[in-house]
Design a protein around this motif. Structure first.
Motif, PDB file in Angstrom:
ATOM      1  N   UNK A   1     -36.801  56.239 -36.472  1.00  0.00           N
ATOM      2  CA  UNK A   1     -37.846  56.321 -37.307  1.00  0.00           C
ATOM      3  C   UNK A   1     -38.183  55.057 -38.030  1.00  0.00           C
TER       4      UNK A   1
ATOM      5  N   UNK B   1     -36.392  44.191 -41.356  1.00  0.00           N
ATOM      6  CA  UNK B   1     -36.488  44.373 -39.847  1.00  0.00           C
ATOM      7  C   UNK B   1     -37.007  43.306 -39.176  1.00  0.00           C
ATOM      8  N   UNK B   2     -38.165  42.763 -39.609  1.00  0.00           N
ATOM      9  CA  UNK B   2     -38.835  41.705 -38.870  1.00  0.00           C
ATOM     10  C   UNK B   2     -38.300  40.387 -39.239  1.00  0.00           C
TER      11      UNK B   2
ATOM     12  N   UNK C   1     -41.392  47.146 -43.390  1.00  0.00           N
ATOM     13  CA  UNK C   1     -40.060  47.036 -42.802  1.00  0.00           C
ATOM     14  C   UNK C   1     -39.893  45.575 -42.853  1.00  0.00           C
TER      15      UNK C   1
ATOM     16  N   UNK D   1     -26.042  50.255 -41.069  1.00  0.00           N
ATOM     17  CA  UNK D   1     -26.846  50.459 -40.169  1.00  0.00           C
ATOM     18  C   UNK D   1     -26.498  51.954 -39.588  1.00  0.00           C
TER      19      UNK D   1
ATOM     20  N   UNK E   1     -32.724  45.437 -31.551  1.00  0.00           N
ATOM     21  CA  UNK E   1     -31.686  44.855 -32.418  1.00  0.00           C
ATOM     22  C   UNK E   1     -30.937  45.790 -33.086  1.00  0.00           C
TER      23      UNK E   1
ATOM     24  N   UNK F   1     -45.215  35.898 -34.245  1.00  0.00           N
ATOM     25  CA  UNK F   1     -43.917  35.272 -33.308  1.00  0.00           C
ATOM     26  C   UNK F   1     -44.104  33.773 -33.571  1.00  0.00           C
TER      27      UNK F   1
ATOM     28  N   UNK G   1     -45.763  53.391 -44.097  1.00  0.00           N
ATOM     29  CA  UNK G   1     -45.987  52.042 -44.457  1.00  0.00           C
ATOM     30  C   UNK G   1     -47.452  51.869 -44.999  1.00  0.00           C
TER      31      UNK G   1
ATOM     32  N   UNK H   1     -35.074  39.840 -39.613  1.00  0.00           N
ATOM     33  CA  UNK H   1     -34.039  40.046 -38.509  1.00  0.00           C
ATOM     34  C   UNK H   1     -34.246  39.597 -37.263  1.00  0.00           C
ATOM     35  N   UNK H   2     -35.429  40.029 -36.869  1.00  0.00           N
ATOM     36  CA  UNK H   2     -35.825  39.763 -35.619  1.00  0.00           C
ATOM     37  C   UNK H   2     -36.039  38.143 -35.435  1.00  0.00           C
TER      38      UNK H   2
ATOM     39  N   UNK I   1     -39.546  50.963 -37.562  1.00  0.00           N
ATOM     40  CA  UNK I   1     -40.757  50.359 -37.149  1.00  0.00           C
ATOM     41  C   UNK I   1     -40.946  50.462 -35.382  1.00  0.00           C
TER      42      UNK I   1
ATOM     43  N   UNK J   1     -37.959  57.696 -43.447  1.00  0.00           N
ATOM     44  CA  UNK J   1     -38.945  56.215 -43.641  1.00  0.00           C
ATOM     45  C   UNK J   1     -39.902  56.679 -44.636  1.00  0.00           C
TER      46      UNK J   1
ATOM     47  N   UNK K   1     -37.908  45.359 -32.342  1.00  0.00           N
ATOM     48  CA  UNK K   1     -36.952  45.737 -33.461  1.00  0.00           C
ATOM     49  C   UNK K   1     -36.018  46.655 -33.007  1.00  0.00           C
TER      50      UNK K   1
END
Lengths: 288, 443
Positions: free
Chosen positions: A121, B425-426, B422, B336, A131, B394, B365, B428-429, A123, B362, A128
């Protein structure tokens, strides 16, 4: 009073002329000559600026075409052979014809073949999700279906099938620019030769697990049994890391491997429907 | 006024249900799967083969570099297979699966419960012993401890900081360890102090654990140089840099290690493991794990052998409630969600939290309204709202200039964001991509 004005006009006039000459000489000295052919080449390119050629936009590619002596390393996947021929003509050279390519999705793990065991659930982005975990099914190689490939496609040539949850490539629209290949974090998408009438055969799986675990995770997984490699008369199939790979330069589209594959991991695309097998008669599978 | 760090930080609800549950020894599992990569750094190299008999404490995978850690068998039995097993990373990675037969320990391990105070070996030998025992940072980051204890030339450690903060909500394993193994912990701290050559050690504990603060303050009088400090409750105070700022008011520069300001930080669990390794000859084969959740029948703290499947822990805590939607490995902020509850407990597993559907979903958004709540929440002084945009576009080179690598992934920004973006999350990417760029530059 008058003489002051005259002197001023004279001084400024002479100064102006001298500086104009200086500026002219400097401009001559540092003149940048742009090859007019760059514009000409750019004009024949598709103008999609997709970067599929490996250069930053069509202008970059046009510059590269004009600069390089040999056109064999350059190719505009979107424009294809026609565009390259036109560009080569402007340059007074010949371009090697290259086989048109198309993106293929090397995963067939629809929900009917592999069960969703986890609900994600987060993004909606494959990058993502990769990862975080290996995917919502038991196959850690399979498609995540969150559509990073769809998002990067400039040509609207790829969409996620709501039933199979897998990306589908629209052959007509796909230009083989390779954006989706780069975007897929699981490396599922590959460019393959389009073949005559769009025919092609490829292994629609990248699962490198051994037979048992691969089969358990997905019913249509390649189990690396090697039957296809044995049956292939053209030596086009190699097995590496429990996974078969068909070399599209060697493949003659005979379809023997498709019939042999026990899990159905090898796909044939755009072939006419097979004739029903008749006992005692050899099947004509060689298609040209 | 209580000490704390100055920049950013959030206050998530604590929910420490298992705080008053003493540590229970979990019964031996039937089978353990011990991953060979339980630490930051190179995976260990396997030195056993299928069919080998192993004893508790026997070395089964050898450290394969400076930043790597030894791995020992946590049970006695036969090596059943060496195959990839799903672990907390969400991926299948090589692991040694051992079928348990009896409980036969290596004879060199001292299993008596007596406290052994005298430290008979010198600093170098201590570091060697800790490396041999495969000790990694038990706070969750799993950085090999011997590396932290090897102070680079030209640098000098002045103070040892012991992290007893446990700022993550829900988790209580460090809290229980401090209450139940206080003396062992203190000797462990003395060992670490000797290894570093420092005379001063400070234990930082958040104010929501008054019993631990009182107990450790009382017994610290017996041990020279050790002081206990109560800290204001604020997440993420357990972060190395935040704890250093809170306790000694020094700021670690961007991209530098704590040793730059003369500090070395170790978790209480690590200090206890150092005690067991040096004084009892016992490698790191078990750890305390908190198993908790709002609807879990029996939230507990277990002493668990490494490699035990997580579902056995949940079973021992009363079984999975019906409305469970998510199981998180680690704390709720930095942990996690796991994709399978049969994954093994590793050296870095500090807690297992079971979330009901109502809490785990969640939220939808929204759009970023530039309220800057994420900026004020970030303890590292970053601008998360900016970083998420860069990551989505990017723009990884630009992210590097914005110091994205300073992000310690505490999740404060995502926690504070009113639009439920999030953010982490981004980021971390972006961190992964920036790390790739940095690595390619080095080569």
């Amino acid at each position: 009073m008058n003489s002051i004005i005259v002197t001023a006009i004279l001084v400024l006039g002479i100064l102006g002329v001298v500086l104009a000459i200086v500026l002219y000489l400097v401009a001559q000295k540092f003149k940048v000559v742009e090859d007019p052919r760059i514009d000409q080449v750019e004009a024949v390119l598709p103008g999609a600026n997709c970067g599929g050629c490996g250069y930053p936009g069509c202008r970059g590619f046009a510059e590269a075409v004009v600069k390089s002596d040999d056109l064999s390393a350059l190719f505009c996947p979107v424009g294809g052979n026609d565009t390259m021929a036109k560009a080569a003509e402007i340059m007074g050279k010949t371009a090697e014809a290259k086989d048109p390519m198309v993106a293929v999705v090397r995963c067939s793990g629809s929900p009917e073949h592999r069960n969703r065991i986890v609900e994600y659930d987060g993004a909606s982005s494959c990058k993502l999700a990769t990862a975080l975990y290996s995917g919502d099914t038991g196959c850690q190689y399979g498609c995540l279906g969150l559509g990073d490939c769809v998002a990067v496609c400039n040509f609207d040539a790829i969409y996620i099938d709501p039933e199979t949850l897998l990306p589908v490539v629209d052959e007509e629209k796909c230009t083989a620019c390779g954006a989706c290949v780069k975007a897929c974090p699981k490396s599922i998408i590959e460019l393959r030769k389009k073949g005559p009438k769009g025919k092609r055969i490829y292994v629609s799986c990248i699962n490198q697990d051994k037979g048992g675990p691969a089969r358990k995770a997905c019913k249509v997984a390649c189990i690396g049994c090697g039957k296809c490699a044995k049956v292939c008369p053209h030596d086009a199939i190699t097995i590496e890391n429990n996974l078969a790979y068909i070399d599209y330069n060697k493949c003659k589209l005979c379809r023997k491997c498709v019939a042999e594959c026990p899990t159905g991991a090898i796909l044939e695309i755009n072939f006419p429907p097979r004739k029903k097998k008749v006992e005692g008669q050899t099947e004509n599978v060689e298609t040209k | 006024m209580l000490k704390t760090f100055s920049k950013g930080g959030v206050h998530p609800p604590e929910n420490k249900f298992s705080a008053d549950k003493p540590i229970e020894v979990l019964p031996l599992p039937k089978k353990v799967s011990i991953p060979i990569s339980q630490h930051i750094g190179a995976p260990a190299s396997i030195i056993v083969a299928k069919g080998d008999k192993v004893k508790v404490g026997q070395l089964i995978a050898k450290s394969s570099g400076f930043v790597s850690a030894n791995i020992h068998s946590s049970v006695s039995g036969t090596v059943e297979s060496i195959t990839p097993v799903l672990d907390s990373s969400g991926y299948k990675r090589p692991a040694i699966t051992i079928a348990v037969e009896g409980d036969e320990w290596e004879p060199t391990i001292d299993r008596s419960p007596n406290l052994k105070r005298e430290i008979s070996i010198d600093a170098q030998e201590i570091v060697k012993k800790i490396a041999e025992a495969g000790i990694v940072g038990l706070g969750g980051a799993t950085f090999p401890s011997h590396v932290k204890l090897s102070v680079p030339d030209g640098k000098k450690a002045e103070v040892l900081i012991i992290n007893g903060v446990e700022c993550e909500p829900y988790l209580t394993s460090d809290h229980r360890l401090m209450l139940e193994k206080g003396h062992e912990l203190m000797v462990g701290i003395q060992i670490l102090m000797k290894a570093l050559g420092v005379t001063k050690a400070m234990i930082g504990i958040e104010n929501n654990k008054p019993d631990a603060i009182k107990y450790l303050t009382d017994i610290s009088e017996e041990y020279q140089g050790v002081t206990v400090h109560a800290l204001k409750v604020k997440y993420p105070q357990g972060g190395e840099k935040q704890l250093i700022k809170a306790l000694i008011n020094r700021e670690v520069p961007s991209g530098a290690l704590p040793i730059e300001v003369g500090a070395v930080v170790h978790n209480v669990g690590t200090a206890f493991a150092a005690y067991e390794a040096v004084q009892k000859n016992k490698p790191l084969i078990e750890r305390v794990v908190t198993v908790t959740g709002k609807n879990l029948p029996k939230p507990s703290n277990f002493l668990v052998r490494i490699g035990t499947p997580v579902d056995e822990l949940i079973e021992a805590a009363g079984g999975l409630p019906e409305d469970t939607a998510k199981v998180v490995n680690g704390g709720p902020m930095m942990g996690k969600a796991v994709s399978d509850i049969s994954i093994p407990v590793t050296k870095g597993t500090s807690g297992i939290i079971v979330f009901p559907a109502k809490e785990s979903k969640r939220k939808t958004e929204g759009l970023c309204i530039r309220c800057a709540k994420c900026v004020s929440a970030c303890p590292m002084g970053l601008e998360p709202y900016l970083l998420i945009r860069m990551s989505q576009r990017m723009m990884f080179e630009e992210m590097e200039h914005e110091h994205v690598l300073d992000c310690m992934e505490c999740g404060s920004c995502s926690f504070e964001c009113p639009a439920n973006l999030p953010l982490l999350d981004y980021i971390r990417l972006g961190k992964t991509e920036v790390n790739k760029i940095v690595r390619s530059r080095k080569n």
